[in-house]
Design an enzyme around this catalytic site. Structure first.
Site, PDB file in Angstrom:
ATOM      1  N   ASP A   1     100.843  25.796 -38.662  1.00  0.00           N
ATOM      2  CA  ASP A   1     101.392  26.403 -37.436  1.00  0.00           C
ATOM      3  C   ASP A   1     102.817  25.895 -37.251  1.00  0.00           C
ATOM      4  O   ASP A   1     103.274  25.001 -37.970  1.00  0.00           O
ATOM      5  CB  ASP A   1     100.502  26.125 -36.207  1.00  0.00           C
TER       6      ASP A   1
ATOM      7  N   LYS B   1     100.274  30.594 -35.874  1.00  0.00           N
ATOM      8  CA  LYS B   1      98.862  30.539 -35.474  1.00  0.00           C
ATOM      9  C   LYS B   1      98.690  30.908 -34.010  1.00  0.00           C
ATOM     10  O   LYS B   1      99.506  30.538 -33.169  1.00  0.00           O
ATOM     11  CB  LYS B   1      98.371  29.096 -35.697  1.00  0.00           C
TER      12      LYS B   1
HETATM   13  C1  R5P Z   1      97.322  21.873 -32.900  1.00  0.00           C
HETATM   14  O1  R5P Z   1      98.349  22.487 -32.733  1.00  0.00           O
HETATM   15  C2  R5P Z   1      97.166  20.755 -33.860  1.00  0.00           C
HETATM   16  O2  R5P Z   1      98.369  20.466 -34.509  1.00  0.00           O
HETATM   17  C3  R5P Z   1      96.090  21.041 -34.886  1.00  0.00           C
HETATM   18  O3  R5P Z   1      96.482  22.109 -35.680  1.00  0.00           O
HETATM   19  C4  R5P Z   1      94.789  21.365 -34.227  1.00  0.00           C
HETATM   20  O4  R5P Z   1      94.534  20.504 -33.174  1.00  0.00           O
HETATM   21  C5  R5P Z   1      93.665  21.312 -35.211  1.00  0.00           C
HETATM   22  O5  R5P Z   1      92.492  21.619 -34.528  1.00  0.00           O
HETATM   23  P1  R5P Z   1      91.278  22.265 -35.286  1.00  0.00           P
HETATM   24  O6  R5P Z   1      90.959  21.418 -36.462  1.00  0.00           O
HETATM   25  O7  R5P Z   1      90.167  22.268 -34.244  1.00  0.00           O
HETATM   26  O8  R5P Z   1      91.663  23.667 -35.646  1.00  0.00           O
END
Ligand code: R5P
Length: 373
Positions: free
Chosen positions: A245, A268
């Site tokens: 992201d 994302k």
């Molecule tokens: C969000 O922006 C963080 O950088 C991570 O991408 C996110 O927290 C990952 O969460 P999950 O593993 O639940 O998709």
């Protein structure tokens, strides 16, 4: 000859006498200098003091409760400083209990050095443990013994401020804004609670700095991305690094740059905690070994969706790397279906913690100590 080596115009006996005295004096001074340097280096490197590879000659006590002990030990080893384990456990009703053991009270009351507490604020009981430990350290440093029932040292004088908190993983870092009216900026709320009980904070790979920049105490942000890059280069040998992201672009591109490989990112959208959608994008990954680099992995949804995009575009191997492995609700087995390997730093204890956050914390702590001096 005059004492400074310039020829005296008189060439008299008096001058030779003066020269002898002066050279004897020079010899004395250089001998004293040599002895001082020798004694200082012996004292700094003496095994009883611990070797001090940070070069400062300081030995700062590094303390930890139950939630970050391996990393606190790594940090102490990295700097050649002393690790002191503090007591931290739970009562049967799950309330927390912390104590500085009697044999460590004097070390924590160091007058010349601050104390560094390594403690995470995750999960919620980590917040309680961190706050109680900070309070216990401050009380001991202030010499507070009021309402002491059992035996113990009394009449201790305050030794002054000097408590530094090093936070390997800062829980609530993702609630760094009010995403809807009526919400609290949790990151700031927790940050302020911590800042009220210490003299400076080091955060390791914080999700977003914005909520933590004005806490009223000096704050240093440090990152273990150099160590993640080094590990990946040795073990995974990726051709391509992907940020899943926009938020992870800075981190992931730093890893790509350190390795010297190609880099791109995805856009994302998070629908809810378990539903992630990535905008379609052409990634030049046909035949490539790719590592997705993020600050944290929680449910694993972000990584699994990004991996699907990579595999559909011809990636031959996909790995995931992160600073913080939260791995909630079966994330590891979910990830195992979508990626060839998961590699995390040890900011949190988990089965994929293979990279030490010690060097990054050490950089952060040294930088904060410099700011505070
Ligand atoms: C969000 O922006 C963080 O950088 C991570 O991408 C996110 O927290 C990952 O969460 P999950 O593993 O639940 O998709």
């Amino acid at each position: 000859m005059a004492a400074n080596g310039v020829r005296c115009g008189l060439d008299c006996v008096h001058c030779f006498g003066m020269a002898a005295v002066a050279s004897w004096f020079e010899w004395l001074v250089s001998g004293a200098k040599y002895c001082t340097v020798y004694v200082i280096s012996w004292w700094r490197e003496s095994p009883s003091r611990g070797y001090c590879p940070d070069g400062s000659g300081r030995v700062v006590p590094i303390v930890s409760g139950s939630n970050s002990r391996p990393l606190a030990i790594d940090l102490a080893a990295e700097l050649g400083w002393q690790h002191i384990p503090l007591e931290s456990r739970r009562f049967p009703d799950l309330e927390g209990y912390v104590r500085i053991p009697s044999e460590h009270i004097e070390a924590v009351r160091s007058r010349s050095e601050p104390v560094v507490l390594v403690s995470t604020t995750y999960p919620d009981n980590g917040i309680i443990e961190t706050l109680l430990l900070l309070e216990a350290i401050s009380d001991v440093r202030e010499g507070k013994t009021d309402s002491l029932k059992g035996g113990g040292p009394e009449g201790l004088l305050p030794v002054g401020p000097g408590v530094i908190l090093a936070v390997p993983y800062f829980g609530y870092s993702r609630q760094d804004k009010r995403f809807q009216a009526g919400e609290v900026v949790s990151a700031k709320a927790i940050g302020k609670l911590l800042a009220g009980r210490c003299d400076g904070i080091v955060f390791l790979d914080i999700h977003s700095r914005s909520a933590l920049e004005e806490l009223g105490v000096p704050v240093v942000f440090t990152s273990c991305m150099p160590e993640i890059a080094h590990y990946l280069q040795q073990i995974v040998k990726p051709d391509f690094i992907l940020s899943p992201d926009k938020g992870a672009i800075e981190r992931a591109s730093q890893v790509a740059e350190a390795i010297g490989c190609r880099f791109s990112y995805l856009e994302k959208t998070r629908i809810d905690a378990h539903t992630i959608v990535h905008k379609a994008k052409d990634l030049d990954v046909d035949g490539a070994i790719v590592t997705i680099v993020d600050d944290m992995i929680a449910t694993g949804g972000t990584i699994c969706r990004a991996s699907e995009a990579l595999i559909s575009q011809g990636a031959v191997e996909v790995h995931a790397a992160c600073a913080h492995g939260l791995f909630t609700g079966g994330a590891i087995s979910r990830l195992d279906e979508f990626v060839n390997g998961v590699h995390a730093a040890n900011s949190l204890q988990n089965p994929r913690a293979v990279i030490s956050g010690g060097p990054a914390l050490a950089r952060g702590v040294l930088s904060l100590l410099e700011d505070l001096s």
